[in-house]
Design an enzyme around this catalytic site. Structure first.
Site, PDB file in Angstrom:
ATOM      1  N   GLU A 136       1.127  -0.840  -0.422  1.00 31.14           N
ATOM      2  CA  GLU A 136      -0.060  -0.161   0.155  1.00 31.14           C
ATOM      3  C   GLU A 136       0.760   1.326  -0.235  1.00 31.14           C
ATOM      4  O   GLU A 136      -0.233   1.845  -0.152  1.00 31.14           O
ATOM      5  CB  GLU A 136      -0.736   0.050   1.564  1.00 31.14           C
ATOM      6  CG  GLU A 136      -1.848  -1.363   1.012  1.00 31.14           C
ATOM      7  CD  GLU A 136      -2.992  -1.552   2.318  1.00 31.14           C
ATOM      8  OE1 GLU A 136      -3.989  -0.115   2.710  1.00 31.14           O
ATOM      9  OE2 GLU A 136      -3.542  -2.698   2.314  1.00 31.14           O
ATOM     10  N   TYR A 183      -2.455   5.264   7.571  1.00 33.81           N
ATOM     11  CA  TYR A 183      -1.783   3.637   7.458  1.00 33.81           C
ATOM     12  C   TYR A 183      -0.721   3.255   6.620  1.00 33.81           C
ATOM     13  O   TYR A 183       0.553   2.878   7.148  1.00 33.81           O
ATOM     14  CB  TYR A 183      -2.631   2.697   7.197  1.00 33.81           C
ATOM     15  CG  TYR A 183      -2.212   1.297   7.100  1.00 33.81           C
ATOM     16  CD1 TYR A 183      -1.294   0.407   8.359  1.00 33.81           C
ATOM     17  CD2 TYR A 183      -2.083   0.094   6.008  1.00 33.81           C
ATOM     18  CE1 TYR A 183      -1.185  -0.687   7.935  1.00 33.81           C
ATOM     19  CE2 TYR A 183      -1.857  -0.918   6.054  1.00 33.81           C
ATOM     20  CZ  TYR A 183      -0.842  -1.326   6.568  1.00 33.81           C
ATOM     21  OH  TYR A 183      -0.527  -2.380   5.992  1.00 33.81           O
ATOM     22  N   LYS A 187       3.431   3.372   7.456  1.00 33.04           N
ATOM     23  CA  LYS A 187       4.455   2.333   7.025  1.00 33.04           C
ATOM     24  C   LYS A 187       5.374   2.266   6.330  1.00 33.04           C
ATOM     25  O   LYS A 187       6.543   2.219   6.195  1.00 33.04           O
ATOM     26  CB  LYS A 187       3.104   0.800   6.022  1.00 33.04           C
ATOM     27  CG  LYS A 187       2.757  -0.153   6.875  1.00 33.04           C
ATOM     28  CD  LYS A 187       3.187  -0.191   8.172  1.00 33.04           C
ATOM     29  CE  LYS A 187       3.696  -1.674   7.596  1.00 33.04           C
ATOM     30  NZ  LYS A 187       4.107  -2.552   8.326  1.00 33.04           N
TER      31      LYS A 187
HETATM   32  P1  NAD Z   1      -2.314  -7.603  12.706  1.00 31.18           P
HETATM   33  O1  NAD Z   1      -2.751  -6.765  13.190  1.00 31.18           O
HETATM   34  O2  NAD Z   1      -3.404  -9.189  12.924  1.00 31.18           O
HETATM   35  O3  NAD Z   1      -1.123  -8.263  14.519  1.00 31.18           O
HETATM   36  C1  NAD Z   1      -0.705  -6.440  14.600  1.00 31.18           C
HETATM   37  C2  NAD Z   1      -0.024  -6.920  15.762  1.00 31.18           C
HETATM   38  O4  NAD Z   1       1.027  -6.347  16.034  1.00 31.18           O
HETATM   39  C3  NAD Z   1      -1.345  -7.676  16.754  1.00 31.18           C
HETATM   40  O5  NAD Z   1      -0.308  -8.872  17.152  1.00 31.18           O
HETATM   41  C4  NAD Z   1      -0.383  -6.982  17.885  1.00 31.18           C
HETATM   42  O6  NAD Z   1      -0.988  -6.692  19.220  1.00 31.18           O
HETATM   43  C5  NAD Z   1       0.609  -6.117  18.249  1.00 31.18           C
HETATM   44  N1  NAD Z   1       0.925  -4.459  18.515  1.00 31.18           N
HETATM   45  C6  NAD Z   1      -0.087  -3.821  17.594  1.00 31.18           C
HETATM   46  N2  NAD Z   1       0.688  -2.077  18.200  1.00 31.18           N
HETATM   47  C7  NAD Z   1       1.701  -2.876  18.858  1.00 31.18           C
HETATM   48  C8  NAD Z   1       3.159  -2.310  19.705  1.00 31.18           C
HETATM   49  N3  NAD Z   1       3.254  -0.667  20.251  1.00 31.18           N
HETATM   50  N4  NAD Z   1       3.911  -2.827  20.113  1.00 31.18           N
HETATM   51  C9  NAD Z   1       3.669  -4.003  20.158  1.00 31.18           C
HETATM   52  N5  NAD Z   1       2.921  -5.028  19.146  1.00 31.18           N
HETATM   53  C10 NAD Z   1       1.817  -4.155  18.827  1.00 31.18           C
HETATM   54  O7  NAD Z   1      -1.659  -7.482  11.787  1.00 31.18           O
HETATM   55  P2  NAD Z   1      -1.395  -8.199  10.572  1.00 31.18           P
HETATM   56  O8  NAD Z   1      -2.539  -7.723   9.684  1.00 31.18           O
HETATM   57  O9  NAD Z   1      -1.275  -9.525  11.097  1.00 31.18           O
HETATM   58  O10 NAD Z   1      -0.187  -7.656   9.784  1.00 31.18           O
HETATM   59  C11 NAD Z   1       0.962  -7.460  10.502  1.00 31.18           C
HETATM   60  C12 NAD Z   1       2.385  -7.179   9.821  1.00 31.18           C
HETATM   61  O11 NAD Z   1       2.693  -7.250   8.139  1.00 31.18           O
HETATM   62  C13 NAD Z   1       1.764  -5.355   9.497  1.00 31.18           C
HETATM   63  O12 NAD Z   1       3.579  -4.761   9.738  1.00 31.18           O
HETATM   64  C14 NAD Z   1       1.515  -5.081   7.381  1.00 31.18           C
HETATM   65  O13 NAD Z   1       1.754  -3.753   8.167  1.00 31.18           O
HETATM   66  C15 NAD Z   1       2.110  -5.935   7.049  1.00 31.18           C
HETATM   67  N6  NAD Z   1       1.486  -6.567   5.734  1.00 31.18           N
HETATM   68  C16 NAD Z   1      -0.059  -6.865   6.575  1.00 31.18           C
HETATM   69  C17 NAD Z   1      -0.559  -7.348   5.200  1.00 31.18           C
HETATM   70  C18 NAD Z   1      -2.014  -7.929   5.610  1.00 31.18           C
HETATM   71  O14 NAD Z   1      -2.626  -8.338   4.641  1.00 31.18           O
HETATM   72  N7  NAD Z   1      -2.415  -8.403   7.038  1.00 31.18           N
HETATM   73  C19 NAD Z   1      -0.253  -7.044   4.257  1.00 31.18           C
HETATM   74  C20 NAD Z   1       1.173  -6.783   3.694  1.00 31.18           C
HETATM   75  C21 NAD Z   1       1.844  -6.488   5.198  1.00 31.18           C
HETATM   76  P1  TYD Z   2      -9.292  -4.766   3.842  1.00 25.96           P
HETATM   77  O1  TYD Z   2      -9.567  -6.180   4.206  1.00 25.96           O
HETATM   78  O2  TYD Z   2      -9.732  -3.749   4.607  1.00 25.96           O
HETATM   79  O3  TYD Z   2      -7.465  -4.502   3.421  1.00 25.96           O
HETATM   80  P2  TYD Z   2      -7.106  -2.996   2.493  1.00 25.96           P
HETATM   81  O4  TYD Z   2      -7.966  -1.799   2.940  1.00 25.96           O
HETATM   82  O5  TYD Z   2      -5.894  -3.538   3.841  1.00 25.96           O
HETATM   83  O6  TYD Z   2      -6.667  -3.761   1.133  1.00 25.96           O
HETATM   84  O7  TYD Z   2     -10.468  -4.355   2.973  1.00 25.96           O
HETATM   85  C1  TYD Z   2     -10.013  -4.790   1.231  1.00 25.96           C
HETATM   86  C2  TYD Z   2     -10.945  -4.464  -0.169  1.00 25.96           C
HETATM   87  O8  TYD Z   2     -11.790  -4.285   0.740  1.00 25.96           O
HETATM   88  C3  TYD Z   2     -10.822  -2.977   0.401  1.00 25.96           C
HETATM   89  O9  TYD Z   2     -10.858  -2.313  -0.913  1.00 25.96           O
HETATM   90  C4  TYD Z   2     -12.055  -2.589   1.025  1.00 25.96           C
HETATM   91  C5  TYD Z   2     -13.114  -3.411   0.854  1.00 25.96           C
HETATM   92  N1  TYD Z   2     -13.480  -3.309   2.012  1.00 25.96           N
HETATM   93  C6  TYD Z   2     -15.341  -3.341   2.066  1.00 25.96           C
HETATM   94  O10 TYD Z   2     -15.828  -3.119   0.728  1.00 25.96           O
HETATM   95  N2  TYD Z   2     -16.408  -3.608   2.778  1.00 25.96           N
HETATM   96  C7  TYD Z   2     -15.454  -3.537   3.999  1.00 25.96           C
HETATM   97  O11 TYD Z   2     -16.364  -3.825   5.546  1.00 25.96           O
HETATM   98  C8  TYD Z   2     -14.006  -3.871   4.238  1.00 25.96           C
HETATM   99  C9  TYD Z   2     -13.492  -4.210   5.931  1.00 25.96           C
HETATM  100  C10 TYD Z   2     -13.177  -3.827   3.420  1.00 25.96           C
END
Ligand code: NAD
Ligand code: TYD
Length: 377
Positions: A136, A183, A187
């Site tokens: 992102e 967000y 990042k």
């Molecule tokens: P998540 O929100 O599920 O988990 C985040 C974790 O970080 C939680 O366990 C939370 O307790 C911990 N945390 C938050 N603030 C903290 C702090 N100040 N100190 C210590 N721990 C803290 O997130 P996720 O989806 O598992 O994402 C993990 C990483 O991967 C993030 O850095 C995110 O930017 C990156 N990422 C996520 C996605 C996705 O699709 N979910 C995609 C690409 C990159």
């Molecule tokens: P999300 O899972 O929040 O991931 P990101 O915003 O990091 O891509 O959302 C995925 C896509 O789905 C995004 O285009 C927003 C859309 N979305 C909805 O349409 N309705 C919802 O309730 C949510 C949570 C996401």
């Protein structure tokens, strides 16, 4: 017990972090894995129940912004590697509360970088700081082919039936950062700090930017688990805007495998994109989710299509994400292992089979788990 390496994995109680912790604890019994997590609303130790008693695993509840605490832990444990996932991760929350995102994602990352720099003190041999980031940060891509065309890449993640690209451009590692949400801005800023610590002090860093993940243990505020849960309970499915936005989806265990590979074999100072060349419009994914969930619940396939409810669009909603991960595929030989339909089937099945986990999370009861587990210790 003597360990060959001692690693901190931050955010290990979250969605992706729990898969990475599990993979490392199981695959490397000779590594000590320290999960550092603050346990915000997104952290859930129940995600790691199966490995919590392993001799090579330790959980430390700590805020990554606590610089003194992190430095002390690193020194006491002689930590030689950090895999940094802890972050505030939900775009909708960042729109309401940007400060928390800047605090954790930027200041928390800086605190870890500074602690690693001081602790390792120029002895970089065998050390590694691996920062997990998102696609992102690159902003949004244009949708030049709204109907979809054959993409220029082939991969296992997209099936033959749905293997489309919605534009000519893809996110490549050399693209300029253009984040739009608080967000992604936070990042992006953290990525810049990581590179600055490499370029200025020589800290052995590596950064990866991954596309949207899906799979078990994802907090049900994100599209896929939220919608599976809502379909099950026949609650409305809030589709932002027209549902035309495109995301590029990767099964979470494939991301964890990529992290393992890059942690061990990625080149210091490099950035790698991770993704499965698997673009989907939200509305198409939602229809797959409805059909799959209906079928697995023994309902008539598609009978819950009437739950689709178009709502006001997300502010600044990025139109299209599409990752070019060919550098990772060519240089390190990684490829996704699952086709999307298989991954979705596995995921829906997991949430339906683990309704207790979902109920626990949606009721907030999971937050008592830590207190109960650690009571009296
Ligand atoms: P998540 O929100 O599920 O988990 C985040 C974790 O970080 C939680 O366990 C939370 O307790 C911990 N945390 C938050 N603030 C903290 C702090 N100040 N100190 C210590 N721990 C803290 O997130 P996720 O989806 O598992 O994402 C993990 C990483 O991967 C993030 O850095 C995110 O930017 C990156 N990422 C996520 C996605 C996705 O699709 N979910 C995609 C690409 C990159
Ligand atoms: P999300 O899972 O929040 O991931 P990101 O915003 O990091 O891509 O959302 C995925 C896509 O789905 C995004 O285009 C927003 C859309 N979305 C909805 O349409 N309705 C919802 O309730 C949510 C949570 C996401």
């Amino acid at each position: 017990m003597n360990f060959e390496r001692t690693l901190i994995i931050t955010g290990g109680a979250g969605f992706i972090g729990s898969h990475v912790v599990r993979l490392f604890v199981n695959k490397y019994p000779n590594y000590k894995i320290i999960n550092v997590d603050k346990l915000t609303y997104a952290g859930n130790l129940a995600n790691l129940k199966d490995i919590e008693d392993r001799p090579n695993y330790r959980f430390v509840r700590m805020d990554i912004c606590d610089f003194d605490g992190i430095l002390k832990l690193m020194q006491e444990e002689k930590v030689d590697g950090i895999i940094h996932l802890a972050a505030e991760s939900h775009v909708d929350r960042s729109i309401k509360d940007p400060f928390t995102f800047a605090q954790t994602n930027v200041m928390g990352t800086l605190s870890l970088l500074q602690a690693a720099k001081i602790c390792w003190d120029g002895n970089w041999e065998g050390k590694r700081f691996y920062h997990i980031s998102t696609d992102e940060v690159y902003g949004a891509l244009e949708m030049t082919h709204p109907e979809g065309v054959e993409p220029p890449f082939t991969t296992k993640a997209s099936s033959g039936e749905h293997h489309l690209a919605y534009g000519e451009k893809f996110f490549t590692e050399d693209l300029k950062y253009q984040p739009h949400s608080p967000y992604s801005a936070a990042k992006a800023s953290s990525d810049h700090f990581v590179r600055a610590f490499h370029d200025t002090y020589g800290l052995p860093t590596v950064v990866t930017n991954c596309s949207n993940n899906y799979g078990p243990y994802q907090f049900p505020e994100k599209l896929i688990p939220l919608f599976i849960n809502n379909i099950r309970h026949r609650k409305p499915l809030p589709v932002y805007g027209k549902g035309e936005n495109v995301r590029d989806w990767l099964y979470v265990e494939d991301h964890a495998r990529a992290i393992d590979l890059i942690f061990h074999e990625g080149k210091v100072g490099e950035t790698y994109n991770i993704g499965g060349f698997n673009e989907w419009k939200n509305i198409d994914i939602i229809k797959v989710l409805i059909r799959t969930t209906d079928r697995l619940l023994g309902r008539e396939e598609g009978e819950d299509m009437n739950l689709i409810t178009y709502v006001t669009d997300r502010a600044g909603h990025d139109l299209r994400y599409a990752i070019d991960s060919s550098k990772l595929q060519k240089e390190l030989g990684w490829e996704p292992s699952l086709q999307f339909e298989e991954g979705i089937e596995k995921t829906v099945r997991w949430y339906l089979d683990n309704q207790a986990w979902l109920d626990n999370v949606t009721s907030g009861d999971y937050q008592k788990y830590y207190e109960q587990m650690y009571a009296g210790r």
